[in-house]
Design a protein around this motif. Structure first.
Motif, PDB file in Angstrom:
ATOM      1  N   VAL A  43       9.330  12.152   4.455  1.00  0.00           N
ATOM      2  CA  VAL A  43       8.585  10.891   4.538  1.00  0.00           C
ATOM      3  C   VAL A  43       7.519  10.909   3.450  1.00  0.00           C
ATOM      4  O   VAL A  43       6.743  11.864   3.344  1.00  0.00           O
ATOM      5  N   ALA A  44       7.486   9.856   2.641  1.00  0.00           N
ATOM      6  CA  ALA A  44       6.497   9.787   1.565  1.00  0.00           C
ATOM      7  C   ALA A  44       5.166   9.258   2.068  1.00  0.00           C
ATOM      8  O   ALA A  44       4.101   9.781   1.709  1.00  0.00           O
ATOM      9  N   LEU A  90       0.829  -1.212   0.000  1.00  0.00           N
ATOM     10  CA  LEU A  90       0.000   0.000   0.000  1.00  0.00           C
ATOM     11  C   LEU A  90       0.862   1.260   0.000  1.00  0.00           C
ATOM     12  O   LEU A  90       0.491   2.278  -0.595  1.00  0.00           O
ATOM     13  N   ALA A  91       2.010   1.195   0.675  1.00  0.00           N
ATOM     14  CA  ALA A  91       2.903   2.358   0.724  1.00  0.00           C
ATOM     15  C   ALA A  91       3.642   2.556  -0.588  1.00  0.00           C
ATOM     16  O   ALA A  91       4.115   3.659  -0.882  1.00  0.00           O
ATOM     17  N   SER A  92       3.764   1.497  -1.396  1.00  0.00           N
ATOM     18  CA  SER A  92       4.533   1.562  -2.636  1.00  0.00           C
ATOM     19  C   SER A  92       3.676   1.906  -3.841  1.00  0.00           C
ATOM     20  O   SER A  92       4.101   2.613  -4.753  1.00  0.00           O
ATOM     21  N   ARG A  93       2.489   1.345  -3.860  1.00  0.00           N
ATOM     22  CA  ARG A  93       1.556   1.567  -4.967  1.00  0.00           C
ATOM     23  C   ARG A  93       0.394   2.392  -4.423  1.00  0.00           C
ATOM     24  O   ARG A  93      -0.173   2.058  -3.377  1.00  0.00           O
ATOM     25  N   ASP A  94      -0.002   3.425  -5.099  1.00  0.00           N
ATOM     26  CA  ASP A  94      -1.021   4.345  -4.566  1.00  0.00           C
ATOM     27  C   ASP A  94      -2.423   3.741  -4.715  1.00  0.00           C
ATOM     28  O   ASP A  94      -3.337   4.342  -5.289  1.00  0.00           O
ATOM     29  N   ILE A  95      -2.560   2.547  -4.164  1.00  0.00           N
ATOM     30  CA  ILE A  95      -3.796   1.788  -4.329  1.00  0.00           C
ATOM     31  C   ILE A  95      -4.953   2.419  -3.569  1.00  0.00           C
ATOM     32  O   ILE A  95      -6.084   2.496  -4.075  1.00  0.00           O
ATOM     33  N   VAL A  96      -4.691   2.884  -2.346  1.00  0.00           N
ATOM     34  CA  VAL A  96      -5.770   3.453  -1.525  1.00  0.00           C
ATOM     35  C   VAL A  96      -6.388   4.672  -2.199  1.00  0.00           C
ATOM     36  O   VAL A  96      -7.617   4.780  -2.344  1.00  0.00           O
ATOM     37  N   GLU A  97      -5.544   5.620  -2.644  1.00  0.00           N
ATOM     38  CA  GLU A  97      -6.057   6.812  -3.319  1.00  0.00           C
ATOM     39  C   GLU A  97      -6.708   6.438  -4.647  1.00  0.00           C
ATOM     40  O   GLU A  97      -7.714   7.035  -5.063  1.00  0.00           O
ATOM     41  N   LYS A 144      -2.409  14.141   4.055  1.00  0.00           N
ATOM     42  CA  LYS A 144      -1.890  13.521   2.832  1.00  0.00           C
ATOM     43  C   LYS A 144      -0.645  12.695   3.158  1.00  0.00           C
ATOM     44  O   LYS A 144       0.279  13.174   3.808  1.00  0.00           O
ATOM     45  N   GLY A 145      -0.622  11.467   2.696  1.00  0.00           N
ATOM     46  CA  GLY A 145       0.502  10.578   2.934  1.00  0.00           C
ATOM     47  C   GLY A 145       0.304   9.617   4.084  1.00  0.00           C
ATOM     48  O   GLY A 145       1.080   8.679   4.251  1.00  0.00           O
ATOM     49  N   VAL A 146      -0.741   9.847   4.885  1.00  0.00           N
ATOM     50  CA  VAL A 146      -1.042   8.938   5.995  1.00  0.00           C
ATOM     51  C   VAL A 146      -2.062   7.901   5.536  1.00  0.00           C
ATOM     52  O   VAL A 146      -3.108   8.251   4.994  1.00  0.00           O
ATOM     53  N   ILE A 147      -1.736   6.634   5.740  1.00  0.00           N
ATOM     54  CA  ILE A 147      -2.701   5.556   5.499  1.00  0.00           C
ATOM     55  C   ILE A 147      -3.100   5.015   6.864  1.00  0.00           C
ATOM     56  O   ILE A 147      -2.347   4.274   7.502  1.00  0.00           O
ATOM     57  N   PRO A 148      -4.281   5.421   7.363  1.00  0.00           N
ATOM     58  CA  PRO A 148      -4.705   4.997   8.700  1.00  0.00           C
ATOM     59  C   PRO A 148      -5.473   3.670   8.644  1.00  0.00           C
ATOM     60  O   PRO A 148      -6.468   3.540   7.938  1.00  0.00           O
ATOM     61  N   ILE A 149      -5.014   2.705   9.370  1.00  0.00           N
ATOM     62  CA  ILE A 149      -5.653   1.388   9.424  1.00  0.00           C
ATOM     63  C   ILE A 149      -6.257   1.220  10.819  1.00  0.00           C
ATOM     64  O   ILE A 149      -5.596   1.512  11.821  1.00  0.00           O
ATOM     65  N   PRO A 150      -7.509   0.788  10.924  1.00  0.00           N
ATOM     66  CA  PRO A 150      -8.206   0.764  12.221  1.00  0.00           C
ATOM     67  C   PRO A 150      -7.801  -0.400  13.131  1.00  0.00           C
ATOM     68  O   PRO A 150      -8.615  -1.243  13.493  1.00  0.00           O
ATOM     69  N   HIS A 151      -6.530  -0.429  13.515  1.00  0.00           N
ATOM     70  CA  HIS A 151      -5.993  -1.417  14.467  1.00  0.00           C
ATOM     71  C   HIS A 151      -6.399  -2.842  14.076  1.00  0.00           C
ATOM     72  O   HIS A 151      -6.968  -3.590  14.870  1.00  0.00           O
ATOM     73  N   SER A 166       9.257   5.431   3.426  1.00  0.00           N
ATOM     74  CA  SER A 166       7.925   5.039   3.898  1.00  0.00           C
ATOM     75  C   SER A 166       8.076   4.359   5.249  1.00  0.00           C
ATOM     76  O   SER A 166       8.954   3.500   5.430  1.00  0.00           O
ATOM     77  N   ILE A 167       7.217   4.738   6.198  1.00  0.00           N
ATOM     78  CA  ILE A 167       7.310   4.221   7.572  1.00  0.00           C
ATOM     79  C   ILE A 167       6.049   3.446   7.901  1.00  0.00           C
ATOM     80  O   ILE A 167       4.927   3.914   7.665  1.00  0.00           O
ATOM     81  N   LEU A 168       6.234   2.249   8.458  1.00  0.00           N
ATOM     82  CA  LEU A 168       5.124   1.365   8.808  1.00  0.00           C
ATOM     83  C   LEU A 168       5.132   1.142  10.313  1.00  0.00           C
ATOM     84  O   LEU A 168       6.141   0.689  10.875  1.00  0.00           O
ATOM     85  N   ASN A 169       4.023   1.458  10.965  1.00  0.00           N
ATOM     86  CA  ASN A 169       3.951   1.328  12.427  1.00  0.00           C
ATOM     87  C   ASN A 169       2.792   0.419  12.814  1.00  0.00           C
ATOM     88  O   ASN A 169       1.637   0.846  12.841  1.00  0.00           O
ATOM     89  N   PHE A 170       3.120  -0.823  13.110  1.00  0.00           N
ATOM     90  CA  PHE A 170       2.138  -1.772  13.626  1.00  0.00           C
ATOM     91  C   PHE A 170       2.496  -2.194  15.044  1.00  0.00           C
ATOM     92  O   PHE A 170       2.103  -3.268  15.498  1.00  0.00           O
ATOM     93  N   ALA A 171       3.258  -1.340  15.745  1.00  0.00           N
ATOM     94  CA  ALA A 171       3.678  -1.648  17.108  1.00  0.00           C
ATOM     95  C   ALA A 171       2.816  -0.889  18.116  1.00  0.00           C
ATOM     96  O   ALA A 171       1.962  -1.476  18.780  1.00  0.00           O
ATOM     97  N   ARG A 172       3.008   0.443  18.216  1.00  0.00           N
ATOM     98  CA  ARG A 172       2.205   1.293  19.088  1.00  0.00           C
ATOM     99  C   ARG A 172       2.255   2.714  18.559  1.00  0.00           C
ATOM    100  O   ARG A 172       3.302   3.194  18.119  1.00  0.00           O
ATOM    101  N   GLY A 173       1.117   3.407  18.633  1.00  0.00           N
ATOM    102  CA  GLY A 173       1.045   4.763  18.110  1.00  0.00           C
ATOM    103  C   GLY A 173       2.000   5.714  18.793  1.00  0.00           C
ATOM    104  O   GLY A 173       2.585   6.598  18.168  1.00  0.00           O
ATOM    105  N   GLY A 174       2.195   5.564  20.104  1.00  0.00           N
ATOM    106  CA  GLY A 174       3.017   6.485  20.870  1.00  0.00           C
ATOM    107  C   GLY A 174       4.496   6.434  20.561  1.00  0.00           C
ATOM    108  O   GLY A 174       5.274   7.257  21.066  1.00  0.00           O
TER     109      GLY A 174
END
Length: 389
Positions: free
Chosen positions: A249-250, A97-104, A265-272, A225-233
């Motif tokens: 940051v892209a 998702l971070a590489s290909r602009d699939i969400v947009e 823009k640039g944030v892909i928010p995933i609902p946990h 591109s930064i991926l955070n699936f650990a903790r928001g804080g």
């Protein structure tokens, strides 16, 4: 009979471990021996006097009052690795998702739904604005090489990425799971300056809070591109937004969206959704319930966040008591002397410590009276005594 209280909906595959006459399981139950939960916040909850164990069907334990539990000798368990595959798959999805602009791209296609027969032509004309890049041949940096980080590293290699990892606290068990093709960074700064993608897999502690901030972003390649699936804080939101605006940051994919990140823009928010699979919930529940069952029936501890791992085989014919105490000098001698003075013979004993706490499994020949157990409870520094078998 052991009473088990559930504070969230727990997978039946886990609760089925308690399905015999020696257990009673309910969400509303008085005087529980153990609690099994997922995300329920226990901090404002009064801990029952009977409670001796809490198991979180998941890895994070921020919703559990660890310090209060430790003071009362309540063992807190979690289930590291049980949801690792689910989170790993979510991370791999986010890489794409971070590489290909699939969400947009999907959002844009939905916006032209009223164009009727013109839709195919509009798609062909407009698709170029959503072009991206392939992950094959790109460099992925992973901070934290525990169960999830190691699985992400190994699978990213299989997808043709170059993988660099950093974890100053890498355990022997985790190292065995890690492919030898994963390069080891000499330091965090070295890793950050050299990767195209960054995947975060560290716990949220006081020492790691907002560890990814403007100072760390400045060390990174432009367009990372930064991926955070650990903790928001772990990430400073104001700084990541500024880095997105500047182009440093892209893309920021986070499984922990907050209001200030939505619409940026640039944030892909995933609902946990990282661990939200049927298989993950089954695995976590089964692991949590098995650890509770082992502790209640044998006194053995595995995967506790506040007490040491301590396991000793149960021998036929021997009785067992368990003792938790403050990790201070002379405690073992006080315990063994008191038992000897009361004519209790020790058949076997195991003592382990973790930080300020220590734990003892003691197998004895014959019965031990409630009077002796109460004498142990009165010893300064002892915080829990239970007769197990």
């Amino acid at each position: 009979m052991f009473k088990i209280q559930t504070l969230n909906k727990i997978s039946p595959k886990g609760l089925n471990l308690f399905s015999h006459d020696n257990y009673e399981v309910a969400s509303e139950i008085g005087s529980p021996d153990a609690i099994v939960l997922r995300s329920f916040k226990m901090h404002d909850m009064e801990l029952p006097e009977t409670l001796c164990a809490v198991a979180r069907a998941g890895a994070g334990t921020n919703n559990i009052p660890i310090e209060s539990c430790s003071e009362k000798g309540i063992v807190v368990f979690n289930t590291p690795g049980a949801n690792a595959n689910a989170v790993k798959e979510a991370v791999l999805t986010s890489l794409l998702l971070a590489s290909r602009d699939i969400v947009e791209g999907i959002s844009w296609v939905q916006s032209i739904k009223d164009e009727g027969e013109n839709v195919p032509a509009l798609v062909e004309k407009g698709k170029s604005q959503f072009g991206g890049q392939e992950i094959k041949g790109k460099k992925l940096g992973i901070v934290g090489l525990g169960a999830i980080g190691a699985m992400v590293a190994n699978d990213a290699l299989a997808l043709g990425m170059e993988v660099v990892g950093y974890d100053p606290y890498l355990s022997v068990d985790a190292a065995w799971e890690l492919s030898s093709d994963v390069k080891k960074a000499t330091g965090l700064e070295t890793l950050l300056s050299d990767v195209d993608y960054l995947s975060i897999h560290v716990p949220l502690l006081e020492s790691t809070k907002e560890m990814f901030n403007s100072e760390k972003f400045a060390m990174m390649k432009d367009g990372i591109s930064i991926l955070n699936f650990a903790r928001g804080g772990l990430v400073n939101n104001d700084d990541i937004k500024a880095a997105l605006v500047s182009g440093k940051v892209a893309t920021y994919v986070t499984d922990f969206p907050s209001a200030d990140l939505l619409g940026v823009k640039g944030v892909i928010p995933i609902p946990h959704l990282g661990a939200s699979t049927e298989e993950s919930e089954d695995n976590c529940a089964t692991m949590a319930c098995q650890q509770i069952k082992d502790f209640l029936q044998t006194g053995n501890i595995r995967n506790s966040v506040n007490f040491p791992t301590c396991e000793m085989p149960v021998k036929s014919g021997e009785k067992r008591i368990i003792i938790a105490n403050k990790n201070v000098p002379q405690m073992i001698s006080e315990i063994t002397s008191l038992l000897a003075d009361n004519h209790v013979n020790i058949g076997d004993m195991l003592n382990k410590s973790k930080g300020d706490l220590a734990y003892n499994i003691i197998d004895i020949d014959g019965e031990v009276s409630e009077d002796v157990l109460n004498k142990l409870r009165e010893v300064d520094g002892i915080i829990m005594v239970k007769n197990i078998i």
